[in-house]
Design a protein around this motif. Structure first.
Motif, PDB file in Angstrom:
ATOM      1  N   MET A 113       0.853  -1.168   0.000  1.00 16.63           N
ATOM      2  CA  MET A 113       0.000   0.000   0.000  1.00 16.63           C
ATOM      3  C   MET A 113       0.901   1.234   0.000  1.00 16.63           C
ATOM      4  O   MET A 113       1.871   1.296   0.741  1.00 16.63           O
ATOM      5  CB  MET A 113      -0.881  -0.023   1.247  1.00 16.63           C
ATOM      6  N   LYS A 114       0.549   2.202  -0.826  1.00 17.80           N
ATOM      7  CA  LYS A 114       1.289   3.467  -0.845  1.00 17.80           C
ATOM      8  C   LYS A 114       0.323   4.613  -0.645  1.00 17.80           C
ATOM      9  O   LYS A 114      -0.756   4.635  -1.211  1.00 17.80           O
ATOM     10  CB  LYS A 114       2.013   3.658  -2.173  1.00 17.80           C
ATOM     11  N   ILE A 115       0.727   5.553   0.196  1.00 20.43           N
ATOM     12  CA  ILE A 115      -0.033   6.772   0.431  1.00 20.43           C
ATOM     13  C   ILE A 115       0.949   7.921   0.373  1.00 20.43           C
ATOM     14  O   ILE A 115       1.895   7.971   1.170  1.00 20.43           O
ATOM     15  CB  ILE A 115      -0.745   6.739   1.796  1.00 20.43           C
ATOM     16  N   LYS A 123      -0.127  -4.146   5.939  1.00 21.06           N
ATOM     17  CA  LYS A 123      -1.582  -4.304   5.923  1.00 21.06           C
ATOM     18  C   LYS A 123      -2.259  -3.651   7.130  1.00 21.06           C
ATOM     19  O   LYS A 123      -3.472  -3.544   7.168  1.00 21.06           O
ATOM     20  CB  LYS A 123      -1.977  -5.767   5.763  1.00 21.06           C
ATOM     21  N   HIS A 124      -1.470  -3.189   8.092  1.00 18.09           N
ATOM     22  CA  HIS A 124      -1.996  -2.383   9.197  1.00 18.09           C
ATOM     23  C   HIS A 124      -2.011  -0.902   8.821  1.00 18.09           C
ATOM     24  O   HIS A 124      -2.474  -0.070   9.590  1.00 18.09           O
ATOM     25  CB  HIS A 124      -1.151  -2.564  10.463  1.00 18.09           C
ATOM     26  N   SER A 126      -7.189  13.244  13.528  1.00 20.52           N
ATOM     27  CA  SER A 126      -7.246  12.302  14.643  1.00 20.52           C
ATOM     28  C   SER A 126      -7.893  11.009  14.147  1.00 20.52           C
ATOM     29  O   SER A 126      -8.829  11.041  13.360  1.00 20.52           O
ATOM     30  CB  SER A 126      -8.072  12.882  15.786  1.00 20.52           C
ATOM     31  N   TYR A 127      -7.393   9.893  14.626  1.00 20.73           N
ATOM     32  CA  TYR A 127      -7.928   8.603  14.204  1.00 20.73           C
ATOM     33  C   TYR A 127      -7.874   7.633  15.384  1.00 20.73           C
ATOM     34  O   TYR A 127      -7.088   7.815  16.319  1.00 20.73           O
ATOM     35  CB  TYR A 127      -7.154   8.057  13.001  1.00 20.73           C
ATOM     36  N   PRO A 128      -8.719   6.593  15.353  1.00 24.72           N
ATOM     37  CA  PRO A 128      -8.733   5.623  16.453  1.00 24.72           C
ATOM     38  C   PRO A 128      -7.388   4.919  16.592  1.00 24.72           C
ATOM     39  O   PRO A 128      -6.738   4.580  15.592  1.00 24.72           O
ATOM     40  CB  PRO A 128      -9.824   4.631  16.037  1.00 24.72           C
ATOM     41  N   ASN A 129      -6.989   4.704  17.808  1.00 27.42           N
ATOM     42  CA  ASN A 129      -5.692   4.108  18.121  1.00 27.42           C
ATOM     43  C   ASN A 129      -5.518   2.721  17.504  1.00 27.42           C
ATOM     44  O   ASN A 129      -4.433   2.377  17.058  1.00 27.42           O
ATOM     45  CB  ASN A 129      -5.522   4.033  19.642  1.00 27.42           C
ATOM     46  N   ASP A 130      -6.573   1.926  17.470  1.00 29.67           N
ATOM     47  CA  ASP A 130      -6.446   0.559  16.970  1.00 29.67           C
ATOM     48  C   ASP A 130      -6.923   0.395  15.530  1.00 29.67           C
ATOM     49  O   ASP A 130      -7.265  -0.698  15.090  1.00 29.67           O
ATOM     50  CB  ASP A 130      -7.138  -0.436  17.895  1.00 29.67           C
ATOM     51  N   LEU A 177      -7.811  -2.467   9.845  1.00 30.38           N
ATOM     52  CA  LEU A 177      -7.336  -2.506   8.460  1.00 30.38           C
ATOM     53  C   LEU A 177      -6.795  -3.893   8.114  1.00 30.38           C
ATOM     54  O   LEU A 177      -7.095  -4.441   7.054  1.00 30.38           O
ATOM     55  CB  LEU A 177      -6.246  -1.458   8.236  1.00 30.38           C
ATOM     56  N   SER A 178      -6.024  -4.452   9.014  1.00 34.59           N
ATOM     57  CA  SER A 178      -5.463  -5.776   8.796  1.00 34.59           C
ATOM     58  C   SER A 178      -6.567  -6.818   8.650  1.00 34.59           C
ATOM     59  O   SER A 178      -6.514  -7.680   7.768  1.00 34.59           O
ATOM     60  CB  SER A 178      -4.544  -6.141   9.962  1.00 34.59           C
ATOM     61  N   ASP A 179      -7.579  -6.748   9.503  1.00 39.15           N
ATOM     62  CA  ASP A 179      -8.702  -7.681   9.421  1.00 39.15           C
ATOM     63  C   ASP A 179      -9.443  -7.553   8.091  1.00 39.15           C
ATOM     64  O   ASP A 179      -9.854  -8.551   7.499  1.00 39.15           O
ATOM     65  CB  ASP A 179      -9.687  -7.452  10.574  1.00 39.15           C
ATOM     66  N   ILE A 180      -9.601  -6.317   7.615  1.00 40.74           N
ATOM     67  CA  ILE A 180     -10.282  -6.107   6.341  1.00 40.74           C
ATOM     68  C   ILE A 180      -9.458  -6.704   5.205  1.00 40.74           C
ATOM     69  O   ILE A 180     -10.002  -7.372   4.316  1.00 40.74           O
ATOM     70  CB  ILE A 180     -10.565  -4.614   6.095  1.00 40.74           C
TER      71      ILE A 180
END
Length: 76
Positions: free
Chosen positions: A1-3, A10-11, A26-30, A35-38
């Motif tokens: 993945m590239k951003i 995958k995380h 701001s984003y959720p800590n976990d 993302l990995s699960d998806i």
């Protein structure tokens, strides 16, 4: 993945953190665990199901961003 030229696993690490930090989002800590699960689920789910998961994460990030405290006068 590239951003923005940064690569991530995958995380989403470290690419997502860097992108969000650059934009002061701001984003959720976990978030990375989800993302990995998806990505794992994408091997057996339809594109529509996977997109639904990403849409839910987007809503979660948006809620996190909207509910962060505003200490404007303190210049934090």
């Amino acid at each position: 993945m590239k951003i923005h030229g940064d690569e991530g696993d995958k995380h989403g690490s470290p690419a997502i953190e860097k992108a969000f930090d650059r934009e002061s989002i701001s984003y959720p800590n976990d978030l990375g665990y989800f993302l990995s699960d998806i990505w794992d689920a994408s091997e057996t789910k339809t594109k529509e199901e996977v997109q639904k998961y990403f849409d839910e994460l987007g809503e979660w990030i948006s809620t996190t961003e909207k509910t962060k405290p505003n200490f404007g006068a303190l210049h934090l």
